[in-house]
Write a protein that holds these residues in place. Structure first.
Motif, PDB file in Angstrom:
ATOM      1  N   ASN A  57       0.777  -1.369  -0.056  1.00  0.00           N
ATOM      2  CA  ASN A  57       0.011  -0.025  -0.008  1.00  0.00           C
ATOM      3  C   ASN A  57       0.791   1.266  -0.171  1.00  0.00           C
ATOM      4  N   ALA A  58       0.370   2.312  -0.481  1.00  0.00           N
ATOM      5  CA  ALA A  58       0.853   3.602  -0.498  1.00  0.00           C
ATOM      6  C   ALA A  58      -0.211   4.358  -0.108  1.00  0.00           C
ATOM      7  N   TRP A  59       0.257   5.098   0.975  1.00  0.00           N
ATOM      8  CA  TRP A  59      -0.814   6.108   1.739  1.00  0.00           C
ATOM      9  C   TRP A  59      -0.646   7.520   1.324  1.00  0.00           C
ATOM     10  N   PHE A  60      -1.452   8.286   0.882  1.00  0.00           N
ATOM     11  CA  PHE A  60      -1.518   9.662   0.569  1.00  0.00           C
ATOM     12  C   PHE A  60      -2.094  10.675   1.264  1.00  0.00           C
ATOM     13  N   SER A  61      -1.352  11.328   2.101  1.00  0.00           N
ATOM     14  CA  SER A  61      -1.918  12.336   2.761  1.00  0.00           C
ATOM     15  C   SER A  61      -1.915  13.853   2.323  1.00  0.00           C
ATOM     16  N   ALA A  79      -1.959  10.819  -7.294  1.00  0.00           N
ATOM     17  CA  ALA A  79      -1.725   9.903  -6.531  1.00  0.00           C
ATOM     18  C   ALA A  79      -2.084   8.322  -7.053  1.00  0.00           C
ATOM     19  N   ASN A  80      -3.380   8.216  -7.895  1.00  0.00           N
ATOM     20  CA  ASN A  80      -3.416   6.963  -8.464  1.00  0.00           C
ATOM     21  C   ASN A  80      -2.402   6.715  -9.550  1.00  0.00           C
ATOM     22  N   ILE A  81      -1.883   7.731 -10.327  1.00  0.00           N
ATOM     23  CA  ILE A  81      -0.944   7.400 -11.364  1.00  0.00           C
ATOM     24  C   ILE A  81       0.302   6.998 -10.771  1.00  0.00           C
ATOM     25  N   VAL A  82       0.762   7.602  -9.606  1.00  0.00           N
ATOM     26  CA  VAL A  82       1.960   7.124  -8.839  1.00  0.00           C
ATOM     27  C   VAL A  82       1.639   5.778  -8.134  1.00  0.00           C
ATOM     28  N   ALA A  83       0.500   5.355  -7.600  1.00  0.00           N
ATOM     29  CA  ALA A  83       0.484   4.099  -7.032  1.00  0.00           C
ATOM     30  C   ALA A  83       0.398   2.925  -8.343  1.00  0.00           C
ATOM     31  N   HIS A  84      -0.262   3.300  -9.514  1.00  0.00           N
ATOM     32  CA  HIS A  84       0.021   2.490 -10.482  1.00  0.00           C
ATOM     33  C   HIS A  84       1.210   1.875 -10.804  1.00  0.00           C
ATOM     34  N   HIS A  85       2.156   3.045 -10.969  1.00  0.00           N
ATOM     35  CA  HIS A  85       3.688   3.071 -11.655  1.00  0.00           C
ATOM     36  C   HIS A  85       4.570   2.199 -10.571  1.00  0.00           C
ATOM     37  N   LEU A  86       3.931   2.641  -9.257  1.00  0.00           N
ATOM     38  CA  LEU A  86       4.735   1.811  -8.325  1.00  0.00           C
ATOM     39  C   LEU A  86       4.457   0.662  -7.941  1.00  0.00           C
ATOM     40  N   ARG A  87       3.331   0.112  -8.632  1.00  0.00           N
ATOM     41  CA  ARG A  87       2.715  -1.235  -8.365  1.00  0.00           C
ATOM     42  C   ARG A  87       2.153  -1.295  -7.039  1.00  0.00           C
ATOM     43  N   VAL A  88       1.565  -0.643  -6.355  1.00  0.00           N
ATOM     44  CA  VAL A  88       1.013  -0.659  -5.106  1.00  0.00           C
ATOM     45  C   VAL A  88      -0.594  -0.157  -5.113  1.00  0.00           C
ATOM     46  N   ASP A 127       2.127  -2.095   4.316  1.00  0.00           N
ATOM     47  CA  ASP A 127       2.320  -0.729   4.020  1.00  0.00           C
ATOM     48  C   ASP A 127       3.757  -0.381   3.546  1.00  0.00           C
ATOM     49  N   ARG A 128       3.780   0.319   2.400  1.00  0.00           N
ATOM     50  CA  ARG A 128       5.238   0.424   1.700  1.00  0.00           C
ATOM     51  C   ARG A 128       5.608   2.115   1.809  1.00  0.00           C
ATOM     52  N   TYR A 129       4.676   2.819   1.549  1.00  0.00           N
ATOM     53  CA  TYR A 129       5.084   4.383   1.225  1.00  0.00           C
ATOM     54  C   TYR A 129       3.926   5.008   2.073  1.00  0.00           C
ATOM     55  N   LEU A 130       4.496   6.343   2.419  1.00  0.00           N
ATOM     56  CA  LEU A 130       3.389   7.476   3.274  1.00  0.00           C
ATOM     57  C   LEU A 130       3.969   8.510   2.483  1.00  0.00           C
ATOM     58  N   PHE A 131       3.130   9.184   1.705  1.00  0.00           N
ATOM     59  CA  PHE A 131       3.105  10.560   0.875  1.00  0.00           C
ATOM     60  C   PHE A 131       2.432  11.620   1.823  1.00  0.00           C
ATOM     61  N   PHE A 132       3.108  12.732   2.057  1.00  0.00           N
ATOM     62  CA  PHE A 132       2.752  13.964   2.465  1.00  0.00           C
ATOM     63  C   PHE A 132       2.623  15.028   1.536  1.00  0.00           C
ATOM     64  N   ALA A 133       1.445  15.715   1.200  1.00  0.00           N
ATOM     65  CA  ALA A 133       1.533  16.580   0.119  1.00  0.00           C
ATOM     66  C   ALA A 133       0.538  17.727   0.741  1.00  0.00           C
TER      67      ALA A 133
END
Length: 269
Positions: A57-61, A79-88, A127-133
């Motif tokens: 999972n990649a979490w986007f806050s 966020a969806n594009i990034v998750a798709h390319h990271l395969r999460v 859980d693999r990534y946690l993004f803060f934007a």
């Protein structure tokens, strides 16, 4: 060549493809002569994403832009594009209208600082990534002068929130800080000070900082939300920043730093 060409991906083995030879005994990936390809440069760039597991999972806050506002569909959000390319899997915590920092004159339910202990959960096994934007709404309302907001409180509260994430199992290498997005209606210096503040926080804590501030200029659906192309440009910047490139000469061998090179997507270009 141009673009990125996947070489091999598998959960159990890496096969030979496109001029690369993988030795499963030595865990080495060797660049061959690439006779089948044209205009191969002397140096081949090889890289991978750290995850190739769709159960991760990649979490986007973030704010409404993180939620995907401005994009024509969820699939076209950054966020969806990034998750798709990271395969999460994308876990979206976008909160429209929210600011990050606490202010005595701002509704507490609309600040990450006053809700972070319920919004940010302990890191799970997948859980693999946690993004803060964060920062667009802080910029808007700081500039308006109606509420007591400033970069000092922004930095203070951002650090508190990040330290909390670390305390519940996330590591510095899991976290990415994305800069505020560009908006019209606020002078550039008033925006830049928040962009600089986000970078200062990331640098001081040893967290990767990704600057998308200029990604959506002239690509806005309104005064702040990017439309599809703006989301896509931001996603491309994030994806490129997260790649881990290596360079080896044709005929040389890539030795993985760990004990295995499985579960990785290799590319060259």
């Amino acid at each position: 060549t141009s673009g990125r060409v996947p070489v091999a991906t598998s959960s159990t083995t890496i096969g030979d493809d496109a001029g690369f030879t993988y030795n499963s005994t030595t865990n080495k990936l060797t660049v061959d002569s690439m006779r089948s390809l044209k205009n191969i440069p002397d140096t081949v760039h090889i890289g991978w994403f750290e995850s190739d597991n769709l159960s991760d999972n990649a979490w986007f806050s973030g704010t409404s832009i993180t939620q995907g506002v401005g994009a024509s569909s969820d699939a076209n959000s950054f966020a969806n594009i990034v998750a798709h390319h990271l395969r999460v899997n994308e876990v979206n915590l976008g909160a429209p209208g929210n600011v990050l920092q606490h202010s005595p004159t701002w509704p507490n339910s609309l600040t990450l600082k006053d809700t972070y202990t319920t919004v940010i959960t302990a890191k799970g096994a997948n859980d693999r990534y946690l993004f803060f934007a964060w920062g667009e709404n802080d910029i808007t309302h700081d500039y308006s002068g109606i509420y007591d907001l400033d970069t000092a409180w922004f930095k203070r509260d951002y650090v508190i929130i990040l330290n909390y994430a670390l305390s519940v199992g996330w590591s510095l290498s899991d976290i990415r800080i994305i800069s505020p997005f560009y908006q019209t209606g606020v002078p550039l210096p008033d925006q830049q000070k928040y962009v600089d503040a986000a970078k200062h926080i990331a640098d001081s804590m040893g967290i990767q900082y990704i600057n998308v501030f200029s990604a959506n200029k002239a690509l806005l659906a309104d005064n702040i939300h990017p439309y599809d192309r703006g989301h896509a440009q931001a996603a491309n910047i994030i994806i490129s920043a997260m790649e881990q490139p290596l360079q080896i000469k044709v005929g040389e061998t890539l030795v993985n730093a760990g004990t295995t090179v499985l579960n990785k997507t290799y590319f060259f270009g």
